[in-house]
Write a protein that holds these residues in place. Structure first.
Motif, PDB file in Angstrom:
ATOM      1  N   LEU A   1       5.791  47.537 -33.813  1.00 49.11           N
ATOM      2  CA  LEU A   1       5.030  46.392 -33.320  1.00 49.11           C
ATOM      3  C   LEU A   1       3.972  46.833 -32.313  1.00 49.11           C
ATOM      4  O   LEU A   1       2.868  46.268 -32.269  1.00 49.11           O
ATOM      5  CB  LEU A   1       5.971  45.365 -32.689  1.00 49.11           C
ATOM      6  CG  LEU A   1       6.916  44.656 -33.667  1.00 49.11           C
ATOM      7  CD1 LEU A   1       7.971  43.864 -32.896  1.00 49.11           C
ATOM      8  CD2 LEU A   1       6.142  43.736 -34.602  1.00 49.11           C
ATOM      9  N   ALA A   2       4.283  47.845 -31.506  1.00 50.63           N
ATOM     10  CA  ALA A   2       3.297  48.361 -30.548  1.00 50.63           C
ATOM     11  C   ALA A   2       2.088  48.931 -31.282  1.00 50.63           C
ATOM     12  O   ALA A   2       0.938  48.753 -30.850  1.00 50.63           O
ATOM     13  CB  ALA A   2       3.938  49.411 -29.649  1.00 50.63           C
TER      14      ALA A   2
ATOM     15  N   THR B   1       4.008  45.777 -23.134  1.00 51.87           N
ATOM     16  CA  THR B   1       4.769  46.948 -22.693  1.00 51.87           C
ATOM     17  C   THR B   1       5.908  47.134 -23.688  1.00 51.87           C
ATOM     18  O   THR B   1       6.287  46.205 -24.408  1.00 51.87           O
ATOM     19  CB  THR B   1       5.381  46.769 -21.279  1.00 51.87           C
ATOM     20  OG1 THR B   1       6.326  45.687 -21.305  1.00 51.87           O
ATOM     21  CG2 THR B   1       4.313  46.490 -20.245  1.00 51.87           C
ATOM     22  N   LEU B   2       6.469  48.345 -23.715  1.00 51.71           N
ATOM     23  CA  LEU B   2       7.612  48.629 -24.572  1.00 51.71           C
ATOM     24  C   LEU B   2       8.648  49.406 -23.775  1.00 51.71           C
ATOM     25  O   LEU B   2       8.347  50.448 -23.194  1.00 51.71           O
ATOM     26  CB  LEU B   2       7.179  49.452 -25.788  1.00 51.71           C
ATOM     27  CG  LEU B   2       8.309  49.962 -26.691  1.00 51.71           C
ATOM     28  CD1 LEU B   2       9.107  48.807 -27.285  1.00 51.71           C
ATOM     29  CD2 LEU B   2       7.755  50.866 -27.791  1.00 51.71           C
TER      30      LEU B   2
ATOM     31  N   HIS C   1       5.868  41.367 -24.039  1.00 51.78           N
ATOM     32  CA  HIS C   1       6.615  42.543 -23.621  1.00 51.78           C
ATOM     33  C   HIS C   1       7.772  42.711 -24.599  1.00 51.78           C
ATOM     34  O   HIS C   1       8.348  41.732 -25.073  1.00 51.78           O
ATOM     35  CB  HIS C   1       7.122  42.381 -22.195  1.00 51.78           C
ATOM     36  CG  HIS C   1       6.037  42.156 -21.197  1.00 51.78           C
ATOM     37  ND1 HIS C   1       5.244  43.172 -20.710  1.00 51.78           N
ATOM     38  CD2 HIS C   1       5.585  41.008 -20.609  1.00 51.78           C
ATOM     39  CE1 HIS C   1       4.364  42.680 -19.849  1.00 51.78           C
ATOM     40  NE2 HIS C   1       4.546  41.374 -19.774  1.00 51.78           N
ATOM     41  N   ILE C   2       8.111  43.950 -24.904  1.00 52.38           N
ATOM     42  CA  ILE C   2       9.168  44.217 -25.884  1.00 52.38           C
ATOM     43  C   ILE C   2      10.158  45.212 -25.299  1.00 52.38           C
ATOM     44  O   ILE C   2       9.765  46.219 -24.701  1.00 52.38           O
ATOM     45  CB  ILE C   2       8.586  44.790 -27.195  1.00 52.38           C
ATOM     46  CG1 ILE C   2       7.618  43.791 -27.841  1.00 52.38           C
ATOM     47  CG2 ILE C   2       9.707  45.133 -28.171  1.00 52.38           C
ATOM     48  CD1 ILE C   2       6.910  44.339 -29.071  1.00 52.38           C
TER      49      ILE C   2
ATOM     50  N   LEU D   1      13.372  40.760 -27.127  1.00 53.73           N
ATOM     51  CA  LEU D   1      14.493  41.697 -27.078  1.00 53.73           C
ATOM     52  C   LEU D   1      15.003  41.935 -28.493  1.00 53.73           C
ATOM     53  O   LEU D   1      15.308  40.974 -29.215  1.00 53.73           O
ATOM     54  CB  LEU D   1      15.637  41.143 -26.213  1.00 53.73           C
ATOM     55  CG  LEU D   1      15.302  40.829 -24.749  1.00 53.73           C
ATOM     56  CD1 LEU D   1      16.529  40.252 -24.040  1.00 53.73           C
ATOM     57  CD2 LEU D   1      14.801  42.067 -24.021  1.00 53.73           C
ATOM     58  N   LEU D   2      15.113  43.196 -28.910  1.00 54.84           N
ATOM     59  CA  LEU D   2      15.493  43.548 -30.275  1.00 54.84           C
ATOM     60  C   LEU D   2      16.775  44.386 -30.266  1.00 54.84           C
ATOM     61  O   LEU D   2      16.840  45.410 -29.601  1.00 54.84           O
ATOM     62  CB  LEU D   2      14.359  44.327 -30.950  1.00 54.84           C
ATOM     63  CG  LEU D   2      13.017  43.582 -31.057  1.00 54.84           C
ATOM     64  CD1 LEU D   2      11.928  44.515 -31.584  1.00 54.84           C
ATOM     65  CD2 LEU D   2      13.145  42.357 -31.943  1.00 54.84           C
ATOM     66  N   HIS D   3      17.759  43.931 -31.033  1.00 51.69           N
ATOM     67  CA  HIS D   3      19.064  44.599 -31.063  1.00 51.69           C
ATOM     68  C   HIS D   3      19.077  45.773 -32.032  1.00 51.69           C
ATOM     69  O   HIS D   3      18.150  45.994 -32.813  1.00 51.69           O
ATOM     70  CB  HIS D   3      20.158  43.600 -31.431  1.00 51.69           C
ATOM     71  CG  HIS D   3      20.029  43.029 -32.822  1.00 51.69           C
ATOM     72  ND1 HIS D   3      20.397  43.716 -33.956  1.00 51.69           N
ATOM     73  CD2 HIS D   3      19.575  41.820 -33.255  1.00 51.69           C
ATOM     74  CE1 HIS D   3      20.188  42.970 -35.024  1.00 51.69           C
ATOM     75  NE2 HIS D   3      19.678  41.812 -34.639  1.00 51.69           N
ATOM     76  N   GLY D   4      20.168  46.522 -32.021  1.00 49.01           N
ATOM     77  CA  GLY D   4      20.307  47.689 -32.862  1.00 49.01           C
ATOM     78  C   GLY D   4      20.929  47.399 -34.213  1.00 49.01           C
ATOM     79  O   GLY D   4      21.333  46.270 -34.514  1.00 49.01           O
TER      80      GLY D   4
END
Length: 282
Positions: free
Chosen positions: A105-106, A113-114, A91-92, A26-29
């Motif tokens: 990263l994809a 999955t993204l 999964h991202i 999980l990537l924040h803003g």
């Protein structure tokens, strides 16, 4: 779990790490921190091993070089963390800047999955949309620098909290006070503000997305006040492969995890398991 507890904390968090099952990043803003994922991560931990790191240059994250601060270099740091975890792929799900990093990263083959939530980077270079996005961050710069001098006032002030919440979500009353306070703390402790604004102005947005092989779920928010979907969602809607899911969240703002964590958790989990079973989610 590593770096925090299931209840919201008020200090910097290097990463949330909890649960077991399919690996999920999980990537924040921009200007935010892993705190924004706490409630969503707790729900996903029942079925996934969740890792939500603080991005480089953000509150709790690794240090960075001002001269080399770009989305690819942020992705480099995240990729190194995935290597440390032993996650060749995962999964991202990313929000805003985090979604932009997720696309990077994809491209590198790291995403099973993204899920891209209100993604940034969907502008041409140069373009009015690019300049407008940079202008919004430039306008925040003096406010944030002034806020750093005020001690606890920005987080204790109801007026400041409501103003910040108004930028991030649609339904201000649905967000706990502690969650908004943590987003304010994250912004006040983000040394990456000026370097990333400069990178936004001088660097390109996302590369062409039409050839992506990763299953993508695009989630736009109809009440996004920061990167309005009508402007910043167009390129994603146009370029993503036909197989990509395209979802418009109703009654949600730029950071929907803060106001409707269960809904966001369900959308991420649905995408993960639909792709695993070779089904397309509706």
């Amino acid at each position: 779990m590593s770096g925090t507890s299931a209840t919201p904390s008020s200090g910097p968090v290097k990463a949330l790490h909890l649960g077991s099952g399919a690996p999920l990043l999980l990537l924040h803003g921009f200007l935010l921190s892993p705190h924004c994922w706490e409630q969503t991560a707790a729900r996903l931990a029942a079925r996934c091993e969740v890792f939500a790191p603080a991005l480089a240059g953000h509150w709790g994250g690794p240090e960075f070089s001002d001269d080399d601060y770009t989305v690819p270099t942020i992705a480099d740091r995240v990729e190194a963390q995935l290597d440390d975890l032993g996650w060749r792929t995962c999964h991202i799900a990313g929000n805003s800047l985090g979604a932009w990093v997720g696309f990077e990263l994809a491209r590198r083959g790291r995403a099973r999955t993204l899920t891209a939530i209100a993604p940034a980077g969907g502008w041409r270079t140069p373009s009015a949309a690019q300049l407008y996005a940079a202008a919004k961050f430039i306008a925040l710069t003096p406010l944030i620098e002034f806020g750093r001098k005020l001690g606890d006032f920005p987080t204790d002030s109801r007026v400041v909290r409501r103003a910040v919440a108004h930028l991030l979500v649609r339904n201000v009353e649905d967000v706990p006070r502690a969650d908004i306070a943590n987003q304010i703390r994250a912004a006040l402790h983000c040394p990456a503000l000026r370097p990333l604004v400069a990178a936004t102005l001088r660097g390109p947005g996302l590369a062409d997305m039409s050839e992506l092989n990763t299953p993508v779920r695009l989630i736009l928010a109809d009440s996004d006040r920061f990167l309005p979907a009508q402007t910043y969602g167009r390129r994603f809607l146009r370029e993503l492969p036909e197989s990509a899911d395209r979802i418009m969240m109703r009654r949600a703002g730029h950071v929907p995890m803060l106001e409707t964590p269960e809904r966001v958790a369900n959308l991420i989990a649905e995408h993960i398991y639909a792709s695993r079973d070779h089904l397309r989610a509706v």
